[in-house]
Design a protein around this motif. Sequence first.
Motif, PDB file in Angstrom:
ATOM      1  N   SER A  24       0.824  -1.213   0.000  1.00  0.00           N
ATOM      2  CA  SER A  24       0.000   0.000   0.000  1.00  0.00           C
ATOM      3  C   SER A  24       0.855   1.260   0.000  1.00  0.00           C
ATOM      4  O   SER A  24       0.525   2.253  -0.654  1.00  0.00           O
ATOM      5  CB  SER A  24      -0.928   0.009   1.217  1.00  0.00           C
ATOM      6  OG  SER A  24      -0.179  -0.025   2.425  1.00  0.00           O
ATOM      7  N   ILE A  25       1.992   1.207   0.700  1.00  0.00           N
ATOM      8  CA  ILE A  25       2.908   2.359   0.709  1.00  0.00           C
ATOM      9  C   ILE A  25       3.556   2.537  -0.661  1.00  0.00           C
ATOM     10  O   ILE A  25       3.720   3.668  -1.149  1.00  0.00           O
ATOM     11  CB  ILE A  25       4.003   2.172   1.784  1.00  0.00           C
ATOM     12  CG1 ILE A  25       3.385   2.251   3.190  1.00  0.00           C
ATOM     13  CG2 ILE A  25       5.106   3.228   1.636  1.00  0.00           C
ATOM     14  CD1 ILE A  25       4.364   1.974   4.299  1.00  0.00           C
ATOM     15  N   SER A  26       3.905   1.437  -1.302  1.00  0.00           N
ATOM     16  CA  SER A  26       4.616   1.495  -2.587  1.00  0.00           C
ATOM     17  C   SER A  26       3.769   2.131  -3.684  1.00  0.00           C
ATOM     18  O   SER A  26       4.318   2.647  -4.671  1.00  0.00           O
ATOM     19  CB  SER A  26       5.038   0.085  -3.017  1.00  0.00           C
ATOM     20  OG  SER A  26       3.914  -0.695  -3.386  1.00  0.00           O
ATOM     21  N   GLU A  27       2.447   2.077  -3.542  1.00  0.00           N
ATOM     22  CA  GLU A  27       1.561   2.641  -4.561  1.00  0.00           C
ATOM     23  C   GLU A  27       1.701   4.157  -4.675  1.00  0.00           C
ATOM     24  O   GLU A  27       1.281   4.752  -5.666  1.00  0.00           O
ATOM     25  CB  GLU A  27       0.117   2.267  -4.258  1.00  0.00           C
ATOM     26  CG  GLU A  27      -0.169   0.770  -4.431  1.00  0.00           C
ATOM     27  CD  GLU A  27      -1.595   0.409  -4.090  1.00  0.00           C
ATOM     28  OE1 GLU A  27      -2.275   1.230  -3.435  1.00  0.00           O
ATOM     29  OE2 GLU A  27      -2.042  -0.693  -4.492  1.00  0.00           O
ATOM     30  N   LYS A  28       2.300   4.782  -3.665  1.00  0.00           N
ATOM     31  CA  LYS A  28       2.482   6.231  -3.674  1.00  0.00           C
ATOM     32  C   LYS A  28       3.747   6.647  -4.423  1.00  0.00           C
ATOM     33  O   LYS A  28       3.995   7.831  -4.634  1.00  0.00           O
ATOM     34  CB  LYS A  28       2.550   6.764  -2.234  1.00  0.00           C
ATOM     35  CG  LYS A  28       1.294   6.470  -1.422  1.00  0.00           C
ATOM     36  CD  LYS A  28       1.455   6.923   0.011  1.00  0.00           C
ATOM     37  CE  LYS A  28       0.229   6.563   0.850  1.00  0.00           C
ATOM     38  NZ  LYS A  28       0.387   6.953   2.274  1.00  0.00           N
ATOM     39  N   PHE A  29       4.567   5.675  -4.809  1.00  0.00           N
ATOM     40  CA  PHE A  29       5.832   5.960  -5.475  1.00  0.00           C
ATOM     41  C   PHE A  29       5.901   5.229  -6.823  1.00  0.00           C
ATOM     42  O   PHE A  29       5.073   4.377  -7.127  1.00  0.00           O
ATOM     43  CB  PHE A  29       7.013   5.498  -4.599  1.00  0.00           C
ATOM     44  CG  PHE A  29       7.087   6.166  -3.260  1.00  0.00           C
ATOM     45  CD1 PHE A  29       7.737   7.373  -3.098  1.00  0.00           C
ATOM     46  CD2 PHE A  29       6.486   5.581  -2.151  1.00  0.00           C
ATOM     47  CE1 PHE A  29       7.807   7.983  -1.865  1.00  0.00           C
ATOM     48  CE2 PHE A  29       6.548   6.179  -0.908  1.00  0.00           C
ATOM     49  CZ  PHE A  29       7.213   7.391  -0.760  1.00  0.00           C
ATOM     50  N   ILE A  30       6.919   5.583  -7.605  1.00  0.00           N
ATOM     51  CA  ILE A  30       7.202   4.852  -8.837  1.00  0.00           C
ATOM     52  C   ILE A  30       7.613   3.437  -8.446  1.00  0.00           C
ATOM     53  O   ILE A  30       8.413   3.257  -7.512  1.00  0.00           O
ATOM     54  CB  ILE A  30       8.335   5.541  -9.629  1.00  0.00           C
ATOM     55  CG1 ILE A  30       7.927   6.971  -9.994  1.00  0.00           C
ATOM     56  CG2 ILE A  30       8.689   4.754 -10.881  1.00  0.00           C
ATOM     57  CD1 ILE A  30       9.047   7.801 -10.571  1.00  0.00           C
ATOM     58  N   PRO A  31       7.073   2.396  -9.108  1.00  0.00           N
ATOM     59  CA  PRO A  31       7.283   1.009  -8.683  1.00  0.00           C
ATOM     60  C   PRO A  31       8.716   0.639  -8.295  1.00  0.00           C
ATOM     61  O   PRO A  31       8.949   0.204  -7.179  1.00  0.00           O
ATOM     62  CB  PRO A  31       6.812   0.206  -9.902  1.00  0.00           C
ATOM     63  CG  PRO A  31       5.749   1.064 -10.493  1.00  0.00           C
ATOM     64  CD  PRO A  31       6.192   2.478 -10.278  1.00  0.00           C
ATOM     65  N   TYR A  32       9.679   0.794  -9.185  1.00  0.00           N
ATOM     66  CA  TYR A  32      11.044   0.352  -8.881  1.00  0.00           C
ATOM     67  C   TYR A  32      11.647   1.169  -7.745  1.00  0.00           C
ATOM     68  O   TYR A  32      12.362   0.638  -6.886  1.00  0.00           O
ATOM     69  CB  TYR A  32      11.915   0.461 -10.135  1.00  0.00           C
ATOM     70  CG  TYR A  32      13.191  -0.343 -10.058  1.00  0.00           C
ATOM     71  CD1 TYR A  32      13.185  -1.726 -10.209  1.00  0.00           C
ATOM     72  CD2 TYR A  32      14.416   0.281  -9.838  1.00  0.00           C
ATOM     73  CE1 TYR A  32      14.352  -2.471 -10.142  1.00  0.00           C
ATOM     74  CE2 TYR A  32      15.595  -0.449  -9.774  1.00  0.00           C
ATOM     75  CZ  TYR A  32      15.554  -1.825  -9.927  1.00  0.00           C
ATOM     76  OH  TYR A  32      16.710  -2.555  -9.848  1.00  0.00           O
ATOM     77  N   ILE A  33      11.339   2.484  -7.711  1.00  0.00           N
ATOM     78  CA  ILE A  33      11.837   3.358  -6.645  1.00  0.00           C
ATOM     79  C   ILE A  33      11.288   2.913  -5.297  1.00  0.00           C
ATOM     80  O   ILE A  33      12.003   2.906  -4.283  1.00  0.00           O
ATOM     81  CB  ILE A  33      11.463   4.832  -6.918  1.00  0.00           C
ATOM     82  CG1 ILE A  33      12.074   5.301  -8.241  1.00  0.00           C
ATOM     83  CG2 ILE A  33      11.917   5.723  -5.769  1.00  0.00           C
ATOM     84  CD1 ILE A  33      13.580   5.256  -8.292  1.00  0.00           C
ATOM     85  N   SER A  34      10.014   2.540  -5.274  1.00  0.00           N
ATOM     86  CA  SER A  34       9.399   2.096  -4.016  1.00  0.00           C
ATOM     87  C   SER A  34      10.076   0.826  -3.507  1.00  0.00           C
ATOM     88  O   SER A  34      10.284   0.667  -2.296  1.00  0.00           O
ATOM     89  CB  SER A  34       7.901   1.862  -4.210  1.00  0.00           C
ATOM     90  OG  SER A  34       7.665   0.785  -5.108  1.00  0.00           O
ATOM     91  N   ASP A  35      10.441  -0.078  -4.425  1.00  0.00           N
ATOM     92  CA  ASP A  35      11.137  -1.305  -4.018  1.00  0.00           C
ATOM     93  C   ASP A  35      12.479  -0.969  -3.370  1.00  0.00           C
ATOM     94  O   ASP A  35      12.851  -1.562  -2.341  1.00  0.00           O
ATOM     95  CB  ASP A  35      11.371  -2.207  -5.231  1.00  0.00           C
ATOM     96  CG  ASP A  35      10.086  -2.795  -5.785  1.00  0.00           C
ATOM     97  OD1 ASP A  35       9.036  -2.637  -5.133  1.00  0.00           O
ATOM     98  OD2 ASP A  35      10.130  -3.392  -6.879  1.00  0.00           O
TER      99      ASP A  35
END
Length: 282
Positions: A241-252
């Motif tokens: 849910s947190i990763s949805e706020k960022f660009i996919p690879y950046i969130s990882d």
Amino acid sequence: MASGLLALLDDIALIMDDLASATKVATKKTSALLADDLAVGAKKASGYASERELPVIWAIAKGSFINKIIILPAVFVLSYFAPFLITPVILLGGVYLSYEGAEKVIDFIFHGGKDKKVSKEMTEKEKIRSAVITDFILSLEIIIIALSTVQDKPFSVQVITVSMVALLATVGVYGLVALIVRMDDFGLSLMVRYEGVLKQTGYFLIISLPYVIKALSVIGTVAMLAVGGGIFVHNIEFFHSISEKFIPYISDILVGFFIGTTAVSAVKALKRMKRLFYSNSS
């Protein structure tokens, strides 16, 4: 008799077509991890004297083959009898990858990336061991993702397809790693044997190698954080849910760095507690 033989050949053709299709899908699904495996592998296999490069790569590749021999049957057994254990195992691997990546970043920030002085022999052994452990985790992730793409196929197709992807992950990755780290020798050979464009190409390969290795070192560290973080993003709803706020690879990468720094802090705290315990007991 002839009709039976034709039917058998037809069945074999259908199985081969099914295998080709399944392998293509599985390879496509794992291509990003294979690229990360290449970056991490090149990072782990660099930094040695020229005469030690190929022996070190061969040692890591042998470790990688052993990893596959262990992982493949274990994953098939877990997938059949205890599928609920696969996610916790992957998460532990994610912690390790994130820890390694974060430790490199922290070491670069506070110590300029300089390694502690240890003997050359121990440094080589430790690097090989670390590379094999990292390969184990990446291989586990690759194999599980490959297996997930063929769950609807017959068991025989699953085994052959996933085994082919696993073989590609070792032969392909470490074959390319060997080519990369020996790029300067190939360049020197071109310079000695040829003139003109080929000689200039050889010179370019020689002067490019240090920059390629440095770039792969950075890419390898980022890849460890991305893969480690991606494991948590894909398996834990909170991080997803947190990763949805960022660009996919950046969130990882961000999640991987958070998990990694937490793991580094925990390990340091445990080491301090261990030192205090021994100092008090003495």
